[in-house]
Structures are given as C-alpha cells and as structure tokens.
Design a protein around this motif. Structure first.
Motif, PDB file in Angstrom:
ATOM      1  N   TYR A   1     -33.012  36.548  18.895  1.00 27.21           N
ATOM      2  CA  TYR A   1     -33.575  35.313  18.336  1.00 27.21           C
ATOM      3  C   TYR A   1     -33.055  34.087  19.080  1.00 27.21           C
ATOM      4  O   TYR A   1     -33.809  33.134  19.333  1.00 27.21           O
ATOM      5  N   ASN A   2     -31.761  34.100  19.415  1.00 24.60           N
ATOM      6  CA  ASN A   2     -31.187  32.973  20.152  1.00 24.60           C
ATOM      7  C   ASN A   2     -31.840  32.821  21.520  1.00 24.60           C
ATOM      8  O   ASN A   2     -32.090  31.704  21.988  1.00 24.60           O
ATOM      9  N   ARG A   3     -32.131  33.936  22.156  1.00 26.73           N
ATOM     10  CA  ARG A   3     -32.779  33.885  23.469  1.00 26.73           C
ATOM     11  C   ARG A   3     -34.227  33.389  23.338  1.00 26.73           C
ATOM     12  O   ARG A   3     -34.688  32.602  24.168  1.00 26.73           O
ATOM     13  N   LEU A   4     -34.910  33.882  22.332  1.00 24.84           N
ATOM     14  CA  LEU A   4     -36.303  33.443  22.132  1.00 24.84           C
ATOM     15  C   LEU A   4     -36.368  31.936  21.889  1.00 24.84           C
ATOM     16  O   LEU A   4     -37.291  31.262  22.357  1.00 24.84           O
ATOM     17  N   GLU A   5     -35.372  31.428  21.179  1.00 27.64           N
ATOM     18  CA  GLU A   5     -35.364  30.004  20.821  1.00 27.64           C
ATOM     19  C   GLU A   5     -35.229  29.106  22.045  1.00 27.64           C
ATOM     20  O   GLU A   5     -35.757  27.990  22.063  1.00 27.64           O
ATOM     21  N   ILE A   6     -34.552  29.588  23.086  1.00 30.65           N
ATOM     22  CA  ILE A   6     -34.359  28.744  24.284  1.00 30.65           C
ATOM     23  C   ILE A   6     -35.221  29.245  25.454  1.00 30.65           C
ATOM     24  O   ILE A   6     -34.976  28.895  26.604  1.00 30.65           O
ATOM     25  N   ASN A   7     -36.224  30.081  25.123  1.00 30.01           N
ATOM     26  CA  ASN A   7     -37.150  30.616  26.146  1.00 30.01           C
ATOM     27  C   ASN A   7     -36.429  31.390  27.240  1.00 30.01           C
ATOM     28  O   ASN A   7     -36.789  31.327  28.426  1.00 30.01           O
ATOM     29  N   MET A   8     -35.412  32.106  26.838  1.00 31.02           N
ATOM     30  CA  MET A   8     -34.664  32.942  27.772  1.00 31.02           C
ATOM     31  C   MET A   8     -35.188  34.374  27.664  1.00 31.02           C
ATOM     32  O   MET A   8     -35.403  34.876  26.560  1.00 31.02           O
ATOM     33  N   PRO A   9     -35.457  35.052  28.762  1.00 29.31           N
ATOM     34  CA  PRO A   9     -35.952  36.435  28.688  1.00 29.31           C
ATOM     35  C   PRO A   9     -35.008  37.325  27.876  1.00 29.31           C
ATOM     36  O   PRO A   9     -33.780  37.156  27.933  1.00 29.31           O
ATOM     37  N   LEU A  10     -35.572  38.253  27.128  1.00 36.14           N
ATOM     38  CA  LEU A  10     -34.754  39.129  26.286  1.00 36.14           C
ATOM     39  C   LEU A  10     -33.910  40.078  27.126  1.00 36.14           C
ATOM     40  O   LEU A  10     -32.815  40.467  26.726  1.00 36.14           O
ATOM     41  N   GLN A  11     -34.442  40.502  28.283  1.00 36.29           N
ATOM     42  CA  GLN A  11     -33.699  41.339  29.221  1.00 36.29           C
ATOM     43  C   GLN A  11     -33.071  42.556  28.539  1.00 36.29           C
ATOM     44  O   GLN A  11     -31.857  42.774  28.621  1.00 36.29           O
ATOM     45  N   THR A  12     -33.902  43.324  27.855  1.00 40.63           N
ATOM     46  CA  THR A  12     -33.416  44.530  27.201  1.00 40.63           C
ATOM     47  C   THR A  12     -33.917  45.756  27.955  1.00 40.63           C
ATOM     48  O   THR A  12     -35.122  45.910  28.191  1.00 40.63           O
TER      49      THR A  12
END
Length: 372
Positions: free
Chosen positions: A274-285
């Motif tokens: 969720y934190n990554r989605l909020e700053i438009n950072m790829p999830l990279q999973t």
C-alpha cells in the motif's frame, strides 16, 4: 301559477339532489370503511402469518425427516427444499430471515431434521454441515495454487484431464454463465485483455466433499466459485469503505498469498504494498515475475525482472491485471486490514522470517545481513 309550479319543481329537484348526495356520501364512507377493514385484516393476517411461519411447525415433533441439500444450492433452492420437506412453513420467510441475519456459507449434504427445529437451529445445522453420509471423494485445494495447478489436482481426483479442466475454465460461455450467476463477484474486470485467465483467483482454497461419483466439471468449478462468493459477502462493507473492487481485493490478496512464508507477517507486507502504491512506486514482487514467465523457478534472475509482460510488477506500476493465484481468508483479511507502517521494503531470510525497512539503505543492510 306557472312561476309557482317552477319553484316547487326546483325545490323538489334540490331535495332530490341532497338526498342523492347523502346516499353517495354514505356509500363512499361504507366503501372506505370496507377498504380500511380489508387493509387492516390483511395486515393483521400477514403479521400473524409471518409470526407463525417464524415458529417451528410442530414444537413437539420428534420424527426425523431426511433432507438432501445438493452441491451448489443457493439460499433460494435450500429454502424451497425445506418447505417441500415441511421443515418450514414458508420458503420466502426463511430466505428473508437468513438474509436479515446475514447468514451464508451453508454446506451441502444429507441432513436429519425435525419439524420442532427453530430457524436458528436449522441455520446452525446447515452452517456446521452435519452430513449423515460419507462423501465419495473429497477434493482439497490449498492456498496459493494457480488454475493450472488446480487442474492437475482435479485430474488426480476425477475422470477429467487437466486439459479438459482448463478448456472449461477458459470457455467464454462458461465464464459468461458464472458472471451471470455471481454478478457481485465476477464483473467485467475479468474480461480485461491483459488477463491470462479470467477466473484465476476466483476458485476458493478449501476441501470440497462430493457425493456423486462423477460430478460435472461445471459443478466442481462452480462449487469453488460459490465458496469464494460466500466468503467475500462478509467483507462487502470493508470493500466499500476502502473503495476497492472484489477483483482488486483478490488480486492484492493473491500477492500476499504468494509472498507468504510459514512465519510471514501478511498485514505488514500488505502495508509495504500500500505504501508503494501511494507513492507510485512499483510493487516489485517476484511472484508476479514468475507468473509472467509462466514457469516455476527457485530463484528469480535479474534478466527475468525485465520480461515484457503486464503481470511483471518490476516493469509496470500498480497491481497486476488480475490475481496470480487463489488466496485464503488470512490473505484476504490482511489485504483489507494492513498494519500502519512506513516500510517500503522487505525480505525473507532462509528461515522464513521477514525483515522490513523504511529506506533502500536500510534494506541493503538487511540484504547483507540476512541474504548474502
């Protein structure tokens, strides 16, 4: 004399009109009274009918009645069966009662019921699944399986091949039928052109008993989808609060399911996503890369991270187009109730313990400490 006669005639007509007016008013009053009485009688009768229908048909009865609830039966079908077997008085009232109580997840099987059972006792029996015969076979679907992996399990337990299963699961007509049967669960989102399999992630992981030797593929698959539908009903308010669609929830939960280890903290991993989605950072999973590749690998290589595929969350921002596996209840709840953190990174060590970091520098320290 003529004028006098006209006056008398006029007076007679006025008297006649008044008389007729009284009669009309009397008739209107009587009709109104009758209508009110009818409404009152219907209302009182309806009240007492509903009241009686909510009670056991025969509180003193001890006679056991065999009731069979087939696989895939919804509440409407179950209510009709109970009325037909004279376990309840009115199927509609039982149906509305269960909806009012927000009860679901009824289990198929053979039951022994009596006319002395209350609605709550009937509901509890149907929920706990007091089955009075052994299933011919049971199909266990663990959490985290893809449709292709489920197909292989079905092949081992039934007369159907994995290919037949996959042919059915991707059949456009079957998908449309499932969308029509479960409109709140399977929406137009599954028809996105980037999605590999429309029903990926919609077959709930559980153990399914079957009482026929050769149930149809439609029954096997729809039973799993029905279970997903029943499970997600209780989370509808939380979905609305988060402004999240069912498809997004199952997609998010599938990432948690695939990232999970024996000791994983799914709520905290959810917070990272969720934190990554909020700053438009790829999830990279990594699991999305493996799904994109369409093959299992013990280790994801750097060259794999660059694969051009909509499911690759190293290349594409946001959630993948759809679920990458089936998610269990724990992952679904974690997706809806993440912990509140500032973490942006995590990794799992060789023992399955997760280590979280707020910055990339902190993450590199964890890599040196727990991986290298």
């Amino acid at each position: 004399m003529d004028n006098e006669a006209k006056k008398i005639e006029m007076m007679d007509k006025m008297k006649q009109r008044k008389k007729e007016g009284k009669i009309v008013r009397r008739i209107v009053s009587m009709v109104t009274l009758v209508v009110l009485l009818i409404v009152l009688i219907v209302g009182v009768s309806g009240y007492f009918y509903v009241k009686s229908a909510l009670k056991p048909i025969d509180p003193e009865s001890t006679k056991e009645i065999a009731v069979e609830i087939p696989m895939g039966s919804g509440i409407s079908a179950i209510s009709a069966i109970l009325e037909e077997k004279e376990i309840i008085k009115d199927a509609r009232i039982f149906k509305y009662y269960t909806k009012f109580k927000n009860e679901s997840s009824f289990q198929a099987g053979n039951y022994s019921m009596t006319q002395a059972m209350t609605f709550d006792e009937i509901i509890e029996s149907l929920k706990t699944g007091k089955v009075y015969r052994e299933p011919i076979f049971a199909l266990t679907i663990p959490e985290g399986l893809t449709l292709e992996q489920i197909a292989k399990r079905v092949e081992k337990k039934t007369e159907y091949t994995a290919k037949q299963f996959m042919d059915k699961i991707v059949d456009p007509q079957f998908i449309q039928n499932m969308m029509a049967t479960y409109p709140d669960l399977i929406t137009e989102e599954v028809l996105d052109g980037n999605i590999r399999y429309a029903l990926e992630g919609y077959l709930y992981p559980a153990t399914y008993p079957f009482y026929e030797e050769n149930p149809s593929l439609e029954e096997i698959i729809s039973t799993m989808i029905s279970q997903t539908n029943d499970i997600l009903v209780e989370y509808k308010p939380m979905l609305e609060e988060k402004e999240m669609s069912v498809h997004e929830l199952l997609t998010f939960a599938s990432l948690l399911e695939e990232e999970a280890t024996a000791k994983t903290d799914r709520e905290t991993i959810a917070s990272v996503f969720y934190n990554r989605l909020e700053i438009n950072m790829p999830l990279q999973t990594d699991p999305t890369v493996l799904y994109a590749l369409g093959s299992h690998k013990d280790r994801v290589l750097y060259e794999d991270l660059e694969v051009d595929n909509p499911y690759n969350t190293y290349v594409n921002q946001g959630l993948p187009p759809g679920p990458i596996a089936n998610a269990g209840k724990i992952s679904i709840e974690a997706a809806l109730s993440p912990t509140n953190t500032e973490y942006l990174y995590f990794l799992a060590d060789s023992e399955g313990n997760n280590h979280f970091a707020k910055t990339y520098d902190e993450h590199l320290v964890n890599v040196e400490k727990y991986i290298k």
